[in-house]
Design a protein around this motif. Structure first.
Motif, PDB file in Angstrom:
ATOM      1  N   HIS A   1       0.852  -1.195   0.000  1.00  0.00           N
ATOM      2  CA  HIS A   1       0.000   0.000   0.000  1.00  0.00           C
ATOM      3  C   HIS A   1       0.887   1.244   0.000  1.00  0.00           C
ATOM      4  CE1 HIS A   1      -3.348  -2.621   0.941  1.00  0.00           C
ATOM      5  NE2 HIS A   1      -2.698  -3.068   1.999  1.00  0.00           N
ATOM      6  N   GLN A   2       0.670   2.114  -0.963  1.00  0.00           N
ATOM      7  CA  GLN A   2       1.437   3.357  -0.982  1.00  0.00           C
ATOM      8  C   GLN A   2       0.715   4.382  -0.110  1.00  0.00           C
ATOM      9  OE1 GLN A   2       2.230   5.153  -4.825  1.00  0.00           O
ATOM     10  NE2 GLN A   2       4.274   5.658  -4.096  1.00  0.00           N
ATOM     11  N   VAL A   3       1.448   4.922   0.871  1.00  0.00           N
ATOM     12  CA  VAL A   3       0.882   5.889   1.807  1.00  0.00           C
ATOM     13  C   VAL A   3       1.764   7.128   1.834  1.00  0.00           C
ATOM     14  CG1 VAL A   3      -0.148   4.078   3.237  1.00  0.00           C
ATOM     15  CG2 VAL A   3       2.098   4.974   3.841  1.00  0.00           C
ATOM     16  N   ALA A   4       1.192   8.214   2.325  1.00  0.00           N
ATOM     17  CA  ALA A   4       1.944   9.460   2.503  1.00  0.00           C
ATOM     18  C   ALA A   4       2.004   9.772   3.987  1.00  0.00           C
ATOM     19  CB  ALA A   4       1.276  10.600   1.746  1.00  0.00           C
ATOM     20  N   LEU A   5       3.177  10.175   4.454  1.00  0.00           N
ATOM     21  CA  LEU A   5       3.334  10.651   5.826  1.00  0.00           C
ATOM     22  C   LEU A   5       3.200  12.162   5.795  1.00  0.00           C
ATOM     23  CD1 LEU A   5       6.376   8.464   6.905  1.00  0.00           C
ATOM     24  CD2 LEU A   5       3.959   8.070   7.373  1.00  0.00           C
ATOM     25  N   LEU A   6       2.249  12.670   6.566  1.00  0.00           N
ATOM     26  CA  LEU A   6       1.937  14.097   6.551  1.00  0.00           C
ATOM     27  C   LEU A   6       2.265  14.730   7.895  1.00  0.00           C
ATOM     28  CD1 LEU A   6      -1.602  13.776   4.940  1.00  0.00           C
ATOM     29  CD2 LEU A   6       0.551  14.138   3.775  1.00  0.00           C
ATOM     30  N   LYS A   7       2.895  15.885   7.834  1.00  0.00           N
ATOM     31  CA  LYS A   7       3.268  16.626   9.038  1.00  0.00           C
ATOM     32  C   LYS A   7       2.366  17.861   9.156  1.00  0.00           C
ATOM     33  CE  LYS A   7       7.139  19.304  10.840  1.00  0.00           C
ATOM     34  NZ  LYS A   7       8.515  19.759  10.545  1.00  0.00           N
ATOM     35  N   PRO A   8       1.708  18.027  10.314  1.00  0.00           N
ATOM     36  CA  PRO A   8       0.898  19.233  10.492  1.00  0.00           C
ATOM     37  C   PRO A   8       1.795  20.478  10.557  1.00  0.00           C
ATOM     38  CG  PRO A   8       0.357  17.569  12.141  1.00  0.00           C
ATOM     39  CD  PRO A   8       1.593  17.126  11.444  1.00  0.00           C
ATOM     40  N   THR A   9       1.412  21.509   9.832  1.00  0.00           N
ATOM     41  CA  THR A   9       2.132  22.778   9.863  1.00  0.00           C
ATOM     42  C   THR A   9       1.112  23.895  10.078  1.00  0.00           C
ATOM     43  OG1 THR A   9       1.991  23.056   7.468  1.00  0.00           O
ATOM     44  CG2 THR A   9       3.966  21.981   8.321  1.00  0.00           C
ATOM     45  N   ILE A  10       1.585  24.985  10.620  1.00  0.00           N
ATOM     46  CA  ILE A  10       0.729  26.149  10.867  1.00  0.00           C
ATOM     47  C   ILE A  10       1.131  27.250   9.889  1.00  0.00           C
ATOM     48  CG2 ILE A  10       0.040  27.902  12.558  1.00  0.00           C
ATOM     49  CD1 ILE A  10      -0.885  25.124  13.341  1.00  0.00           C
ATOM     50  N   SER A  11       0.133  27.810   9.222  1.00  0.00           N
ATOM     51  CA  SER A  11       0.376  28.947   8.342  1.00  0.00           C
ATOM     52  C   SER A  11      -0.686  30.004   8.652  1.00  0.00           C
ATOM     53  CB  SER A  11       0.321  28.522   6.875  1.00  0.00           C
ATOM     54  OG  SER A  11      -0.972  28.048   6.553  1.00  0.00           O
ATOM     55  N   LYS A  12      -0.501  31.175   8.109  1.00  0.00           N
ATOM     56  CA  LYS A  12      -1.466  32.265   8.318  1.00  0.00           C
ATOM     57  C   LYS A  12      -2.133  32.602   7.003  1.00  0.00           C
ATOM     58  CE  LYS A  12       0.610  34.179  12.396  1.00  0.00           C
ATOM     59  NZ  LYS A  12       0.928  35.358  13.156  1.00  0.00           N
ATOM     60  N   ASP A  13      -3.451  32.843   7.085  1.00  0.00           N
ATOM     61  CA  ASP A  13      -4.172  33.250   5.882  1.00  0.00           C
ATOM     62  C   ASP A  13      -4.021  34.749   5.672  1.00  0.00           C
ATOM     63  OD1 ASP A  13      -5.933  34.458   7.681  1.00  0.00           O
ATOM     64  OD2 ASP A  13      -7.558  33.043   7.331  1.00  0.00           O
ATOM     65  N   GLU A  14      -4.725  35.277   4.666  1.00  0.00           N
ATOM     66  CA  GLU A  14      -4.597  36.700   4.336  1.00  0.00           C
ATOM     67  C   GLU A  14      -5.094  37.624   5.440  1.00  0.00           C
ATOM     68  OE1 GLU A  14      -8.246  34.881   2.667  1.00  0.00           O
ATOM     69  OE2 GLU A  14      -6.163  34.479   2.288  1.00  0.00           O
ATOM     70  N   LEU A  15      -5.902  37.101   6.376  1.00  0.00           N
ATOM     71  CA  LEU A  15      -6.381  37.899   7.506  1.00  0.00           C
ATOM     72  C   LEU A  15      -5.502  37.732   8.741  1.00  0.00           C
ATOM     73  CD1 LEU A  15     -10.206  37.176   7.156  1.00  0.00           C
ATOM     74  CD2 LEU A  15      -8.941  39.189   6.364  1.00  0.00           C
TER      75      LEU A  15
ATOM     76  N   LEU B   1      -1.658  20.089   6.322  1.00  0.00           N
ATOM     77  CA  LEU B   1      -0.887  18.853   6.349  1.00  0.00           C
ATOM     78  C   LEU B   1       0.061  18.863   5.161  1.00  0.00           C
ATOM     79  CD1 LEU B   1      -3.696  16.309   7.284  1.00  0.00           C
ATOM     80  CD2 LEU B   1      -1.889  17.190   8.758  1.00  0.00           C
ATOM     81  N   GLU B   2       1.360  18.738   5.441  1.00  0.00           N
ATOM     82  CA  GLU B   2       2.392  18.813   4.421  1.00  0.00           C
ATOM     83  C   GLU B   2       3.020  17.431   4.225  1.00  0.00           C
ATOM     84  OE1 GLU B   2       6.646  20.786   4.775  1.00  0.00           O
ATOM     85  OE2 GLU B   2       5.048  22.292   4.727  1.00  0.00           O
TER      86      GLU B   2
END
Length: 112
Positions: free
Chosen positions: A10-24, A31-32
């Motif tokens: 099974h091909q899976v992706a490991l995703l790391k949570p990241t915090i970014s800011k929107d335009e406001l 998830l990256e």
């Protein structure tokens, strides 16, 4: 442990949570993708529970992958459209060959 290389299908992706800011300027969690790898996915159990007129289901799985660094418990595993939360990471026999990820997935949230 029986050799599992042939079972990593099974091909899976490991995703790391990241915090970014929107335009406001508000923080958003994204998830990256860190790595795409081959894995074996085995269902361990499933349970249903009732809460506030909702039926919730949770599926527990064991995902076996080749040993990699770094991998942290707050990361998640994506398999197709399914996302699994990593509950624990086990370095099988402390040999740095395979990792067993004990994961949970919440599915089927229904409300009246």
């Amino acid at each position: 442990m029986v050799e599992v290389i042939g079972k990593l299908r099974h091909q899976v992706a490991l995703l790391k949570p990241t915090i970014s800011k929107d335009e406001l300027g508000q923080e958003m969690e994204n998830l990256e993708v860190q790595k795409t790898i081959w894995a074996n996915i085995e269902p361990l159990s499933g349970k249903e529970y009732f809460s506030a007129k909702q039926i919730n289901s949770e599926v527990n799985v064991k995902i076996t992958i080749r040993y990699i660094e770094p991998l942290l418990p707050h990361w998640v595993v994506q398999f197709g459209h399914r996302v699994f939360n990593i509950e624990s990471i086990i370095n099988f026999e402390e040999r740095n060959k395979y990792l067993q990820l004990l994961c949970s997935e919440k599915v089927g949230v229904n409300s009246d």
